[in-house]
Design a protein around this motif. Structure first.
Motif, PDB file in Angstrom:
ATOM      1  N   ASP A   7     -13.296 -15.566 -12.603  1.00 41.90           N
ATOM      2  CA  ASP A   7     -14.096 -15.603 -13.826  1.00 41.90           C
ATOM      3  C   ASP A   7     -13.695 -14.500 -14.797  1.00 41.90           C
ATOM      4  OD1 ASP A   7     -16.307 -16.912 -15.196  1.00 41.90           O
ATOM      5  OD2 ASP A   7     -17.373 -15.014 -14.946  1.00 41.90           O
ATOM      6  N   ALA A   8     -13.236 -13.369 -14.266  1.00 39.20           N
ATOM      7  CA  ALA A   8     -12.843 -12.235 -15.106  1.00 39.20           C
ATOM      8  C   ALA A   8     -11.945 -11.320 -14.296  1.00 39.20           C
ATOM      9  CB  ALA A   8     -14.072 -11.468 -15.607  1.00 39.20           C
ATOM     10  N   ILE A   9     -11.170 -10.510 -14.993  1.00 40.62           N
ATOM     11  CA  ILE A   9     -10.244  -9.591 -14.340  1.00 40.62           C
ATOM     12  C   ILE A   9     -10.181  -8.292 -15.120  1.00 40.62           C
ATOM     13  CG2 ILE A   9      -8.284 -10.582 -15.592  1.00 40.62           C
ATOM     14  CD1 ILE A   9      -6.564 -10.026 -13.116  1.00 40.62           C
ATOM     15  N   GLU A  10     -10.032  -7.193 -14.412  1.00 38.74           N
ATOM     16  CA  GLU A  10      -9.870  -5.876 -15.036  1.00 38.74           C
ATOM     17  C   GLU A  10      -8.830  -5.092 -14.251  1.00 38.74           C
ATOM     18  OE1 GLU A  10      -9.971  -3.121 -17.758  1.00 38.74           O
ATOM     19  OE2 GLU A  10     -11.285  -4.871 -17.937  1.00 38.74           O
ATOM     20  N   ILE A  11      -8.042  -4.306 -14.955  1.00 35.58           N
ATOM     21  CA  ILE A  11      -6.947  -3.545 -14.347  1.00 35.58           C
ATOM     22  C   ILE A  11      -7.152  -2.066 -14.619  1.00 35.58           C
ATOM     23  CG2 ILE A  11      -4.447  -3.113 -14.419  1.00 35.58           C
ATOM     24  CD1 ILE A  11      -4.126  -6.072 -15.232  1.00 35.58           C
ATOM     25  N   ARG A  12      -6.903  -1.261 -13.582  1.00 40.06           N
ATOM     26  CA  ARG A  12      -6.972   0.200 -13.729  1.00 40.06           C
ATOM     27  C   ARG A  12      -5.657   0.794 -13.227  1.00 40.06           C
ATOM     28  NH1 ARG A  12     -10.546   3.955 -16.210  1.00 40.06           N
ATOM     29  NH2 ARG A  12      -9.973   6.022 -15.437  1.00 40.06           N
ATOM     30  N   THR A  13      -4.917   1.410 -14.106  1.00 42.31           N
ATOM     31  CA  THR A  13      -3.663   2.018 -13.710  1.00 42.31           C
ATOM     32  C   THR A  13      -3.838   3.509 -13.448  1.00 42.31           C
ATOM     33  OG1 THR A  13      -1.360   2.399 -14.371  1.00 42.31           O
ATOM     34  CG2 THR A  13      -3.002   2.433 -16.116  1.00 42.31           C
ATOM     35  N   GLY A  14      -2.994   4.069 -12.554  1.00 46.23           N
ATOM     36  CA  GLY A  14      -2.964   5.505 -12.399  1.00 46.23           C
ATOM     37  C   GLY A  14      -2.663   6.169 -13.731  1.00 46.23           C
ATOM     38  N   LYS A  15      -3.173   7.372 -13.952  1.00 51.01           N
ATOM     39  CA  LYS A  15      -3.133   7.997 -15.282  1.00 51.01           C
ATOM     40  C   LYS A  15      -1.850   8.779 -15.561  1.00 51.01           C
ATOM     41  CE  LYS A  15      -7.113   9.471 -16.894  1.00 51.01           C
ATOM     42  NZ  LYS A  15      -8.417  10.177 -17.019  1.00 51.01           N
ATOM     43  N   LEU A 390      -6.006  -2.511 -20.918  1.00 56.05           N
ATOM     44  CA  LEU A 390      -4.773  -2.129 -20.233  1.00 56.05           C
ATOM     45  C   LEU A 390      -3.795  -1.451 -21.183  1.00 56.05           C
ATOM     46  CD1 LEU A 390      -2.888  -2.130 -17.806  1.00 56.05           C
ATOM     47  CD2 LEU A 390      -2.162  -4.438 -18.470  1.00 56.05           C
ATOM     48  N   ASP A 391      -3.627  -2.012 -22.375  1.00 60.75           N
ATOM     49  CA  ASP A 391      -2.688  -1.424 -23.331  1.00 60.75           C
ATOM     50  C   ASP A 391      -3.083   0.005 -23.680  1.00 60.75           C
ATOM     51  OD1 ASP A 391      -1.241  -3.739 -23.348  1.00 60.75           O
ATOM     52  OD2 ASP A 391      -2.109  -4.523 -25.203  1.00 60.75           O
TER      53      ASP A 391
END
Length: 449
Positions: A7-15, A390-391
């Motif tokens: 239904d939805a997606i979220e991304i968390r990248t290392g900083k 994400l960007d």
């Protein structure tokens, strides 16, 4: 039958960001093209000293819940897939739920929580578990939160060091999903293999050449098994084909094998016959080695044809744009590939509603799984929100010097005890952070306002 899917997606990248051609290659005395052209990678994402699989997973889940307007009572299941767990008993999902309860009034006491392990395929297996839970009618109208989170680090000077990465993908699995619905049909290829493993150790032991061979063999078996319960696949059937992406160079190999299989006995093979001949048929050869030589020759010719190159650029290349900038995320990698493809479609103004994806997941040890997904009506809105977040994260990463990279690697090496304070290279803001250990050796977290 009610559709079930993402239904939805979220991304968390290392900083943190390590520039592979600009920083890593010179320090290794290597040609930058080894990374950008060979592996297909530009950069890797790393966790700062206050980040780990819990913070990245919790931050991805928190942002997803905020974007979707969810409260704890809306979530009936929290599954975490990871190869980077630090406890052999307490699952990461309980840590993440504890983090989220710091920022919501409600509790997740009603939610079933678990942790999935089967190398990189565990994220897809967790989605399968959520799908089955909903299909069985046990969800009571609630959704499942699936989080794939990993710090995919290798020992220093290991051949896999350049493919490292760290991040989390959070996905909401629901009835009548807005993003993609999942096919009932699945295909599997599984065998007892020793290509990549972590026998009571943090960093993996890898047989690189064998790992590629096993990856391709299990993917082939999974595709054949999928076709045994679904329709025969054709190269024109799917808008995109996201593969598990330990590095884009491996996907190039898998895509070529997949394309060869899907055009066999079709007009495409007929059209290409004048240019490179027809595909070798095993039954036409008495000697297996002779057949393998003929097949390699055919494949070498196939990858140079305009037909294949056009197909690859349209169907597969768009799935790799995120991975090129963050590296391998283990359990999250195939889900980055899906997100990358859908983000590309948004950027190109393409309407994918009703079109299908063919998703190829893989985990060392070894198992591949293939299933189809159908893009839903509201996919664009969901991807636009994810892509903007994400960007912003990718643009805001801190660029590491090689000396800083060495220090950060040591910070996350469980076997090293560092002297003095651990330097933070970024400033936490509106996020969960690791803040030390409790009396029983448990990890402690807090939300930074």
């Amino acid at each position: 039958m009610t559709e079930v899917g993402i239904d939805a997606i979220e991304i968390r990248t290392g900083k943190l960001r390590l520039d592979l051609p600009g920083t890593f290659a010179p320090a290794q005395g290597e040609d930058p093209g080894k990374y950008t052209k060979g592996l297909g990678l530009n950069a890797s994402s790393f966790p700062d000293s206050y980040e780990d699989i819990v913070t990245m997973g919790a931050n991805a889940a928190h942002r997803l819940m905020e974007r979707e307007g969810l409260e704890p009572e809306d979530v009936g299941r929290i599954d975490v897939a990871t190869e980077s767990s630090f406890d052999n008993s307490k699952p990461v999902s309980t840590y993440i739920a504890g983090c989220l309860e710091q920022v919501y009034e409600g509790k997740f006491s009603h939610a079933n929580k678990g942790e999935r392990k089967f190398a990189c395929v565990a994220g897809t297996q967790s989605i399968d578990d959520a799908y089955n839970w909903i299909r069985a009618g046990r969800n009571r109208g609630r959704s499942a939160l699936v989080i794939a989170t990993d710090t995919a680090l290798y020992a220093r000077d290991d051949p896999g060091e350049a493919t490292q990465g760290a991040g989390a993908v959070a996905m909401l699995i629901s009835e009548d999903p807005d993003l993609v619905s999942l096919s009932t049909e699945q295909g599997y290829g599984s065998a007892d293999e020793t290509d990549f493993l972590k026998p009571n150790q943090q960093f993996p032991a890898v047989d690189g050449k064998r790992s590629v061979q096993v990856y391709l063999a299990r993917m082939r078996e999974a595709l054949q098994d999928f076709e045994s319960v679904a329709d025969r696949t054709h190269s024109d059937d799917f808008a995109y084909i996201p593969f598990h992406t330990p590095f884009p160079g491996m996907v190039r190999k898998a895509a070529l094998f997949g394309y060869r299989h899907m055009i066999r006995d079709t007009s495409i093979e007929d059209d290409l016959a004048e240019e490179i001949g027809r595909q070798p048929r095993e039954e036409a050869f008495e000697d297996e080695e002779e057949y393998e030589d003929a097949l390699r020759e055919y494949m070498d010719g196939l990858k140079e044809t305009d037909a294949y190159r056009e197909w690859y650029d349209r169907i597969v290349e768009p799935t790799l744009t995120i991975s090129r900038e963050v590296g391998n995320w283990y359990t999250g990698s195939v889900h980055l590939a899906r997100a990358s493809a859908l983000r590309t479609a948004v950027e190109e103004g393409r309407d994918l509603t009703g079109e299908r994806l063919l998703v190829g997941s893989y985990g060392s040890g070894a198992q591949a799984e293939i299933h189809a997904e159908t893009v839903q009506d509201d996919w664009r809105e969901k991807i636009e929100g994810m892509a903007a977040s994400l960007d912003e994260q990718l643009a805001g990463r801190y660029d590491l010097s090689y000396e800083e990279y060495e220090r950060v690697h040591d910070v996350h090496n469980h076997a090293i005890e560092l002297d003095g304070d651990i330097e933070e290279l970024t400033v936490p803001d509106e996020e969960f952070v690791f803040e030390g250990w409790g009396r029983m050796g448990e990890r402690k977290y807090r939300f930074v306002e």
